[in-house]
Design an enzyme around this catalytic site. Sequence first.
Site, short mmCIF file in Angstrom:
data_model
loop_
_atom_site.label_atom_id
_atom_site.label_comp_id
_atom_site.label_asym_id
_atom_site.label_seq_id
_atom_site.Cartn_x
_atom_site.Cartn_y
_atom_site.Cartn_z
N CYS A 185 21.35 21.11 18.61
CA CYS A 185 22.51 20.89 17.74
C CYS A 185 22.08 20.11 16.50
CB CYS A 185 23.61 20.12 18.46
SG CYS A 185 24.26 20.92 19.93
N ASP A 215 -1.61 -13.37 3.65
CA ASP A 215 -1.65 -14.17 2.43
C ASP A 215 -1.59 -15.64 2.83
OD1 ASP A 215 -1.42 -14.57 -0.47
OD2 ASP A 215 0.56 -15.36 0.07
N ASP A 230 4.74 -13.23 1.19
CA ASP A 230 6.11 -13.70 0.94
C ASP A 230 6.46 -13.78 -0.53
OD1 ASP A 230 4.60 -15.99 0.17
OD2 ASP A 230 6.35 -17.25 0.54
N ASP A 242 2.73 -10.66 -3.97
CA ASP A 242 2.30 -9.93 -2.77
C ASP A 242 2.89 -8.52 -2.71
OD1 ASP A 242 0.95 -12.22 -1.86
OD2 ASP A 242 2.77 -12.99 -0.94
#
Length: 691
Positions: free
Chosen positions: A19, A405, A581, A585
């Site tokens: 379906c 990082d 963060d 980055d």
Amino acid sequence: MKNIEDVELPIGGMTCAACARTIEKQLGGTPGVEKASVNFATHIASVHYDAARVSVAGLVAAVEDVGYEVPAGPQELAEQAEARDLNRRLTVAIAFAAPTFVLGMIERWPLAQMFLALPVLGYSALPFFHDAWTALRHRSANMNTLIALGTGTAFLYSVWVLATGGMDVYFEAAAVIVTLVLLGRTLEARARGRASDAIRKLIDLQPPVARVVRDGKEAEIPLADLRVGDEVIVKPGERVPVDGTLREGASEIDESMLTGESLPVAKSPGSQVFGGTVNGSGAFRFEAAKVGRDTALARIVDLVKKAQGSKAPVSRMADVVSGYFTIAVLCVAIVTFAVWVAFAPVGVAIVHAVAVLIIACPCAMGLATPTAIMAGTGRGALQGILFKGGEALEAAARVNTVVLDKTGTITTGKPAVTRVIPQNGFSEEDVVRLAAAVEQWSEHPVARAVMSRAGTAKPAVSSGFRAIPGSGAEAVVGSRTVRVGRGETGAIAVDVDGARAGEFEISDQVRPGAADAVRHLSAMDIEVWMITGDHERVARDVARETGIDESRVLAGVLPERKQTEVAHLRAEGRHVAMVGDGINDAPALASADVGIAIGTGTDVAIEAGGIILMSGDPRGVPEALALARRTLRVIRENLFWAFAYNAVGIPLAAGVLHPWTGWTLSPMIASAAMALSSVSVVMNSLRLRRA
């Protein structure tokens, strides 16, 4: 000019993966649709379309044109109505199938069996026949086609036998098959509902009303009436209704629903508060800043919904197979009948053909991937780990290299002075006073660290402040020029008229969970790298403190080079996750196999990441990767058992082994096995809720 938009349409009437495939092809072929994906587990169609060429009403019409519906009201109400209808039909089926089965076993009163089976076939099984007819009109076939053909054949053949004076009837088989299929779908629907509990739990976190101050009076209003700028009152033990800034009072707030962290967070004037979090023992007032769909909780719910409605690349094979599965089963059933009728009575041939039709189950294949993704992403959301989709989840499961990082990820991103080294006759107090006189005008993190070291003492008067990009800052203090900037050894140097007055050793504090995160990643056979724009000596100190191999430290890397370094690691054949963060980055996050954004970071980084950690704790990285691995393992288990079930069940139902073993499979056992196959796949996926 294109006007690209996205819409999610709830789909009613889907009963199997075929379906979903039919609707997906229909929507995908609609002019103006760029991409369409239909998730059988969530009953949601996600459509990426050009609003200049097709409207939402046009998309709804396309779905309805192939025999399915788009409920007008909330999806939850439509699902509840569908569940009530299913329960009614199941109740009727059980009431009439039970005596039919008993009479069939003792081979008595075939006419009574027929009349008892009529309500089961005429009412309980009516949706099967209706959907099968709709599919036939649109030149397609699905699971309902197999069920309707199987039960209808058994019933009509029995009527013919009865009309010609025979006694060898199969009314009980037709009635019991319908009952078992309905029972299986009921259990499956309940299990699927449990898989999506995470969304309901998140939605329930937001209180229905808010206490506000308007025109100097306190009043409770519906949350929908709350406006940006309203003054909101929160009392002890209450949930914060929306996001905002605390203006008066103080408290500690449980933000575990956002971050997964169990410890409460202290709040005072100026602090940010978030809707759905739980207030502690204090009372406070805050100014509403984000309401409705703009709150952090609403955005999380939206992300989880999109993730649960997405598909993982591993599901492509199942999608292709389910597209041809029903037709293949019909062909096998015809061949089975033709072979058996040559060596046995017509009734025996029909029984084997019906068993083939009934035992075949594309539903298990269709549920294998989405239910696992629903359970896995739901569990992650409750831990503060947000997967943006099935593709990110699968990519995370394959990761063998993690690039962290340094600033803001391994460390807090808040440098602090750890040591002052006076030189050339200057005292420690002189060095701090002179540096503070310059740095009082700067917003740089190093400046804030120096000012924090200076304490509450008033800085000396300075003039002519000038920031020197990449080198620091300078100003005139008295009659002397004072420069503060990075020295040759990586420390922060203070120079007076060109002569060295002293140095600051400044360290960015390592997050408490960083070393644990590195240790857990290493235990998972994942290589851990660190990348930073900081000086190599500082980077190696952080590496030693956290347990990162110093040979895997990339120091002095400018923001634009981070992306290049990630690409280089990928070129070596690694599956790379980048964790960061900050704004700088974002390119690296986007270029990795999967980007993991720390949720306490910038919106740009969060947008670029495929996984979001709502807390700043780096231990969320191994948790996210471990959950992704478990989810992919469950998906593979589900797919294996779905394919294995059909690979074994269909030949058994066809009687392939009968000439050598005498083994056969009755249609009733086939229907029970078919129902259990779908339920077992969903139940296996639900194990992820306890991961």
